[in-house]
Design a protein around this motif. Sequence first.
Motif, PDB file in Angstrom:
ATOM      1  N   HIS A   1       0.936  -1.089  -0.091  1.00 26.79           N
ATOM      2  CA  HIS A   1      -0.036   0.004   0.111  1.00 26.79           C
ATOM      3  C   HIS A   1       0.894   1.122   0.100  1.00 26.79           C
TER       4      HIS A   1
ATOM      5  N   THR B   1      -2.135   6.572  -5.683  1.00 30.24           N
ATOM      6  CA  THR B   1      -2.103   5.660  -4.673  1.00 30.24           C
ATOM      7  C   THR B   1      -2.384   4.176  -4.999  1.00 30.24           C
TER       8      THR B   1
ATOM      9  N   ILE C   1      -2.699   0.030  -4.318  1.00 33.20           N
ATOM     10  CA  ILE C   1      -2.773  -0.862  -3.435  1.00 33.20           C
ATOM     11  C   ILE C   1      -2.871  -2.522  -4.083  1.00 33.20           C
TER      12      ILE C   1
ATOM     13  N   ILE D   1      -5.216   4.391  -7.614  1.00 33.59           N
ATOM     14  CA  ILE D   1      -6.174   5.519  -7.592  1.00 33.59           C
ATOM     15  C   ILE D   1      -5.716   7.017  -7.869  1.00 33.59           C
TER      16      ILE D   1
ATOM     17  N   LEU E   1      -5.526   8.800   0.075  1.00 32.75           N
ATOM     18  CA  LEU E   1      -6.758   8.142   0.168  1.00 32.75           C
ATOM     19  C   LEU E   1      -7.432   8.355   1.561  1.00 32.75           C
TER      20      LEU E   1
ATOM     21  N   SER F   1      -7.900   5.010   4.040  1.00 34.19           N
ATOM     22  CA  SER F   1      -7.410   3.971   3.197  1.00 34.19           C
ATOM     23  C   SER F   1      -6.714   2.852   4.422  1.00 34.19           C
ATOM     24  N   GLN F   2      -6.756   3.211   5.604  1.00 27.55           N
ATOM     25  CA  GLN F   2      -6.089   2.223   6.627  1.00 27.55           C
ATOM     26  C   GLN F   2      -7.158   1.371   7.057  1.00 27.55           C
TER      27      GLN F   2
ATOM     28  N   ILE G   1      -8.782  -0.458   4.618  1.00 30.43           N
ATOM     29  CA  ILE G   1      -8.769  -1.476   3.532  1.00 30.43           C
ATOM     30  C   ILE G   1      -8.929  -2.739   3.823  1.00 30.43           C
TER      31      ILE G   1
ATOM     32  N   LEU H   1     -12.980  -1.225  -1.231  1.00 28.92           N
ATOM     33  CA  LEU H   1     -12.250   0.007  -1.922  1.00 28.92           C
ATOM     34  C   LEU H   1     -13.390   0.983  -2.335  1.00 28.92           C
TER      35      LEU H   1
ATOM     36  N   ILE I   1     -14.769   2.969   0.572  1.00 27.81           N
ATOM     37  CA  ILE I   1     -13.852   3.990   1.178  1.00 27.81           C
ATOM     38  C   ILE I   1     -13.792   5.219   0.261  1.00 27.81           C
ATOM     39  N   MET I   2     -13.539   5.122  -1.116  1.00 29.40           N
ATOM     40  CA  MET I   2     -13.509   6.119  -2.140  1.00 29.40           C
ATOM     41  C   MET I   2     -14.816   6.767  -2.113  1.00 29.40           C
TER      42      MET I   2
END
Length: 238
Positions: free
Chosen positions: A103, A125, A127, A145, A150, A153-154, A156, A161, A164-165
């Motif tokens: 990541h 970013t 991943i 990304i 992001l 993002s921790q 994930i 995903l 989160i986005m």
Amino acid sequence: MSVNREVVYIKDWILEQIDSGAFVKHQPLPSQYEISRTLNKSRDDIELAFHELVTEQIISEHFQEGYYIKSKPLFLYPIDELKSITSMIELAGHTAGTLMISHDIEQPSIDDKRILKIEDGREITVIERIRTANEEPIVYCLDKINVAFLEGSQEILSHSLLEIMGRSKQLIVEYAESEIESIAYEPYISNALQCTPEESLLLFKQIHYNAQDEPILYSLNYFKSSQVRFVIKRTKKS
């Protein structure tokens, strides 16, 4: 497929043995010679029946091991929907998990810049992870990304995903362009997914866009073909 009544009879008999459980998954089917003796049918007709059942993907031939009942993939991934891998796994009644490989914040390559339409010196970013179902590896994911940081993002390891986005208005996915490619074998990814030597991969490439038609996510997802099948509803154009 066949107009030969003898072949149809043999195919139906084999299918009945499969449906009744007389032929067991993960165990080789009786040889063509054994079935020929059991049914008192010619070896040529038995061979044709086997060939048609392989073509119809009901049985499969394993090199030097014989024929086996072809297992049906447990997971369905609709191509015509923006569906997360997490929801695909959970819909099948399994627990979705993530094995993180890396990541990082990275400089985009020339190809990344072309796909994500990056013209300045911004970072992205990246991943890399394995998605699991009940702790079994199912999909290798490489996601790029179009942001250097992001938010969230921790999380994930425990969240989708796309979820989160979606917390950032600029990163909400509205639609995606997709293509599918069959990969016979890829050493690094096949080993990571614990594939058998004869197991192929299905590479699902997607470029995701936001409401402003900006590319925000480039994904390369390698699915185990034995575990996942793609489905799509096609309609006739008026």
